[in-house]
Design a protein around this motif. Structure first.
Motif, PDB file in Angstrom:
ATOM      1  N   TYR A 479       0.549  -1.202  -0.162  1.00 22.24           N
ATOM      2  CA  TYR A 479      -0.250  -0.167   0.130  1.00 22.24           C
ATOM      3  C   TYR A 479       0.514   1.349   0.212  1.00 22.24           C
ATOM      4  CZ  TYR A 479      -3.216  -3.428   1.594  1.00 22.24           C
ATOM      5  OH  TYR A 479      -4.069  -4.656   1.828  1.00 22.24           O
ATOM      6  N   HIS A 480       0.236   1.719  -0.832  1.00 22.39           N
ATOM      7  CA  HIS A 480       1.258   3.737  -0.837  1.00 22.39           C
ATOM      8  C   HIS A 480       1.523   4.467   0.487  1.00 22.39           C
ATOM      9  CE1 HIS A 480      -2.138   5.212  -2.243  1.00 22.39           C
ATOM     10  NE2 HIS A 480      -2.540   4.360  -3.221  1.00 22.39           N
ATOM     11  N   GLU A 482      -0.116   7.393   0.814  1.00 20.13           N
ATOM     12  CA  GLU A 482      -1.663   8.968   0.938  1.00 20.13           C
ATOM     13  C   GLU A 482      -2.494   7.216   1.591  1.00 20.13           C
ATOM     14  OE1 GLU A 482      -3.878  11.223   2.058  1.00 20.13           O
ATOM     15  OE2 GLU A 482      -1.827  11.280   1.731  1.00 20.13           O
ATOM     16  N   ASP A 483      -2.578   6.211   1.360  1.00 21.84           N
ATOM     17  CA  ASP A 483      -3.594   5.040   1.224  1.00 21.84           C
ATOM     18  C   ASP A 483      -3.324   4.561   3.101  1.00 21.84           C
ATOM     19  OD1 ASP A 483      -5.236   3.205  -0.193  1.00 21.84           O
ATOM     20  OD2 ASP A 483      -4.246   1.775   1.721  1.00 21.84           O
ATOM     21  N   LEU A 484      -1.818   4.536   3.110  1.00 21.98           N
ATOM     22  CA  LEU A 484      -2.157   3.830   4.436  1.00 21.98           C
ATOM     23  C   LEU A 484      -1.799   4.928   5.398  1.00 21.98           C
ATOM     24  CD1 LEU A 484       1.557   2.270   4.596  1.00 21.98           C
ATOM     25  CD2 LEU A 484      -0.433   0.704   5.298  1.00 21.98           C
ATOM     26  N   LYS A 485      -1.578   6.343   5.297  1.00 23.69           N
ATOM     27  CA  LYS A 485      -2.379   7.488   6.202  1.00 23.69           C
ATOM     28  C   LYS A 485      -3.865   7.320   6.851  1.00 23.69           C
ATOM     29  CE  LYS A 485      -2.111  12.070   6.341  1.00 23.69           C
ATOM     30  NZ  LYS A 485      -1.600  13.584   5.497  1.00 23.69           N
ATOM     31  N   GLN A 486      -4.627   7.409   5.079  1.00 21.50           N
ATOM     32  CA  GLN A 486      -5.918   7.222   5.150  1.00 21.50           C
ATOM     33  C   GLN A 486      -6.392   6.106   6.616  1.00 21.50           C
ATOM     34  OE1 GLN A 486      -8.069   9.391   4.143  1.00 21.50           O
ATOM     35  NE2 GLN A 486      -6.322  10.381   3.860  1.00 21.50           N
ATOM     36  N   ALA A 487      -5.692   4.987   5.928  1.00 23.15           N
ATOM     37  CA  ALA A 487      -6.289   3.738   6.804  1.00 23.15           C
ATOM     38  C   ALA A 487      -5.831   3.817   8.725  1.00 23.15           C
ATOM     39  CB  ALA A 487      -4.957   2.673   6.453  1.00 23.15           C
ATOM     40  N   LEU A 488      -4.435   4.843   8.353  1.00 23.41           N
ATOM     41  CA  LEU A 488      -4.520   4.600  10.049  1.00 23.41           C
ATOM     42  C   LEU A 488      -5.114   5.823  10.883  1.00 23.41           C
ATOM     43  CD1 LEU A 488      -0.091   4.135   9.519  1.00 23.41           C
ATOM     44  CD2 LEU A 488      -2.716   1.975  10.638  1.00 23.41           C
ATOM     45  N   ILE A 489      -5.953   7.080   9.957  1.00 24.22           N
ATOM     46  CA  ILE A 489      -6.755   7.471  10.456  1.00 24.22           C
ATOM     47  C   ILE A 489      -7.601   7.313  11.378  1.00 24.22           C
ATOM     48  CG2 ILE A 489      -7.872   9.514   9.917  1.00 24.22           C
ATOM     49  CD1 ILE A 489      -5.807  10.599   7.804  1.00 24.22           C
ATOM     50  N   GLY A 509       8.500  -3.145   6.314  1.00 21.51           N
ATOM     51  CA  GLY A 509       8.639  -3.287   4.853  1.00 21.51           C
ATOM     52  C   GLY A 509       7.615  -2.414   4.478  1.00 21.51           C
ATOM     53  N   THR A 510       6.521  -1.496   5.331  1.00 21.68           N
ATOM     54  CA  THR A 510       5.165  -0.596   4.377  1.00 21.68           C
ATOM     55  C   THR A 510       6.119   0.662   3.867  1.00 21.68           C
ATOM     56  OG1 THR A 510       4.782  -0.486   6.483  1.00 21.68           O
ATOM     57  CG2 THR A 510       4.186  -2.225   5.967  1.00 21.68           C
ATOM     58  N   GLN A 511       5.720   1.316   3.500  1.00 27.84           N
ATOM     59  CA  GLN A 511       6.220   3.058   2.966  1.00 27.84           C
ATOM     60  C   GLN A 511       5.264   3.499   4.069  1.00 27.84           C
ATOM     61  OE1 GLN A 511       5.184   3.086  -1.007  1.00 27.84           O
ATOM     62  NE2 GLN A 511       5.035   1.808  -1.660  1.00 27.84           N
TER      63      GLN A 511
END
Length: 563
Positions: A479-480, A482-489, A509-511
């Protein structure tokens, strides 16, 4: 010698006087302490060194008793009397005082009490019978019930064997306590003899077998859980003795055992009606023996652990036919050695044969669902399923469709372990009818990745289960940022005053970025595990796993300083 009158009337002997000539000669004579001259030709004698004067050891309050296989520390109840100094007696003898012979006085016997310091208080209340008898030690003053309770704590932590066998050799009281049947409810036995080649049993093996034959009927009357590990021989003999003397047996574990016969295994459910758990992982057991046991156990079996073999299809077919309708746990793994054999699983038939299944684990197996004809309808599902584990490090055929066939009727699911299942998509996971998921594991640990991994869709997972999720594993996902940012919000917001209950988060190993990690740590006060290894967008020195809230708070301080 001259006699000088004393005031008391007695006469005292004085040494004779020496004249001046003798005194002068004494100065010329060598003294006794001076070393005489030795001729040059003779070898000189070495002077003996005197060792240090030994002093009496101080009173330590205990003494050590050496047993056959242990050291016992026994406290001393009475402090020894101080020893008389020998210097005074020797000095008095040198002065010529006459030696007085005194009659030996017999010391009165002292009665041993639980506390020798309070002896003066107890003597006034002792009966004549108690003053003449004395116990052998402090162990006899402990009530048997309290000693059994102490042994229960030790058995719960260290096991019944070999502790109870050694404790029974201390004294008669400990023997009675160690013989209590309540302490022998959970026993784990390893072979006490080394592995050998085939042949008749040795004298040591015969002696041990005779001890086991005595131990089973005399100690295992209330046995509930039995574990045999690494037994290469005599497994049928042990199972036969257990089946004859252990009617309360509920769990049997045979780990890394060989020569397990069908006759000894099938006889257990008939003589042990409470047996509901069987573990045969990493043991060499024929499938016919397992099928015979399942048919004999029937409705009483609740838990089953197996290791995959080439004849696993027969065992799964027997379960699918409904031989164990009350089975609640089924686990099949491949052991230490990797296995590339493929087998088919009829999902709908297993759901019909085991409707009360609560835990299903197929670990590191290469399996695929058995396809039916056209227009295949969904089965009854697993309505009581709480844990599903399909983790693998090899090729997997688990897709969104297969997962939906397994979980379409499982609203009570709490744990979902799909590590290595690269065919799954976030949209397929979000469509599952499991509203109260607590653990979600989607990491890729050394798996063979031969499909394109999704790069978007992680917010669908976190926003669906952010109220109940306690553990989240996204290791190796693509997952890129911005996608991880929206997920962890999803874990940063609070609804109706309740903070997130996330305890474990693995992002290896994620971004993920510095701002995203800082926001998650600040909004999750219950977070106690955080894995940031190999995260390329984080500064050096912070790419590691953090355990405990203190380390996680230190990581937050470093991230805020770096940003």
């Amino acid at each position: 010698m001259e006699e000088v009158p004393d005031n008391s009337g007695s006469r005292m002997a004085l040494p004779p006087r020496e004249d001046s000539s003798s005194s002068q000669q004494s100065h010329l004579m060598p003294s006794k302490r001076s070393r005489p001259s030795v001729p040059a030709g003779l070898p000189q004698k070495k002077k003996k060194r005197k060792g240090p004067r030994r002093r009496p050891s101080a009173w330590v309050g205990y003494h050590i008793h050496e047993a056959e296989d242990m050291l016992l520390i026994v406290p001393n109840l009475e402090k020894p009397a101080p020893r008389a100094h020998r210097k005074k007696t020797c000095h008095s003898r040198k002065l010529g005082q006459p030696k007085v012979h005194q009659s030996k006085r017999h010391r009165p016997c002292r009665v041993e009490t639980p506390n020798s310091a309070d002896l003066s208080l107890v003597q006034g209340r002792q009966s004549p019978q108690d003053s003449t008898t004395s116990g052998p030690g402090w162990g006899d003053h402990i009530p048997l019930e309290i000693l059994v309770r102490i042994f229960q704590v030790l058995v719960a932590s260290d096991g019944a064997v070999p502790f109870l066998c050694r404790a029974a050799r201390v004294c008669r009281l400990w023997y009675d306590a160690a013989s209590h049947s309540v302490l022998w409810q959970k026993v784990s036995l390893a072979p006490p003899w080394p592995p050998r080649s085939k042949g008749p049993p040795s004298k040591v093996e015969k002696r041990i077998l005779s001890s086991l034959e005595w131990l089973v009927p005399n100690r295992f009357s209330l046995l509930q859980e039995l574990s045999l590990s690494h037994w290469k021989n005599y497994v049928p003999l042990m199972l036969k003795a257990v089946s004859e003397s252990c009617p309360h047996l509920t769990s049997l574990k045979l780990s890394h055992c060989q020569s397990v016969t069908a006759e000894s295994l099938v006889a257990l459910p008939r003589t042990c009606p409470k047996l509901d758990s069987l573990n045969l992982q990493n043991s060499q057991v024929e499938s016919a023996a397992v099928v015979g046991f399942l048919e004999a156990a029937g409705k009483q079996l609740r838990q089953l652990w197996l290791t995959y073999s080439s004849q696993m299809t027969c065992i799964i077919s027997s379960l699918s036919n409904g031989c164990c309708p009350q089975l609640q746990l089924l686990e099949v793994d491949t052991g230490i050695k990797p296995n590339s054999q493929h087998f088919q699983l009829h999902i709908e038939a297993l759901q019909a044969g085991c409707p009360q299944l609560q835990v299903l684990r197929l670990l590191n197996l290469v399996w695929s669902p058995k396809m039916g004809g056209r227009g295949l309808s969904l089965g009854p599902g697993f309505p009581d399923l709480e844990e599903l584990c399909l983790a693998t490090s090899t090729i997997t055929y688990v897709s969104d469709e297969v997962l939906h066939r397994l979980l379409h009727a499982s609203p009570r699911l709490r744990v979902l372990d799909l590590r290595g299942c690269a065919r799954l998509t976030p949209a397929g996971l979000a469509s599952l009818p499991c509203p109260d998921l607590e653990q979600l594991h989607l990491g890729l640990y050394g798996s063979v990745i031969w499909v394109a991994l999704p790069k978007e869709g992680s917010p669908l997972l976190t926003w669906k289960w952010h109220r109940t999720l306690q553990e989240l594993d996204l290791n190796g996902q693509c997952y890129h940022e911005e996608d991880l940012k929206q997920a962890l919000i999803a874990f940063s917001g609070t609804e109706s005053g309740h903070s997130p209950i996330l305890r474990s988060l693995s992002l290896k190993g994620t971004q993920v970025t510095v701002a995203t990690v800082s926001s998650v740590i600040s909004s999750c006060p219950a977070l106690s595990y955080l894995n940031l290894s190999s995260c390329r967008h984080l500064p050096r020195g912070l790419k590691k796993a953090y355990r405990g809230q203190a380390e996680i708070q230190w990581c937050l301080d470093q991230l805020l300083t770096a940003s």
